[in-house]
Design a protein around this motif. Sequence first.
Motif: not given
Length: 118
Positions: A104-107, A113-114
């Motif tokens: 899933x792509x992270x925003x 915030x890693x």
Amino acid sequence: MTAQNTNAKSTAAEAKKAAASATDQAKGATDRAGAAAQTATSAGLKGVEAGKQALESASGKVVSTAATAWTLLQNRKAIVAGAGAGVVAVGAVSYAVGRRVEQHSHGPLTKLLAGTRL
């Protein structure tokens, strides 16, 4: 005797004409028979040639098939190894594509915030 002599001459002339006519007819029949024999010979030679070509074609196909089979037998280990490598490659690509789909792509905030939760 003159009448008999004249009849004999006319009969001889008629016989000569009949013989000439028979000779001409026989010659014509001989010519026709020769032409028919030549035509039959020509047709027979064409048939033999066609049979020869068909036999050569069939034997060529058999030799080609046998050569292909022999090549496959000689190289069977390489063929099996290539097929195995292909199966492994397909599996690896399938796994990689599946992993990529599941990610899933992270925003931008999650990336900043890693991935730590607040």
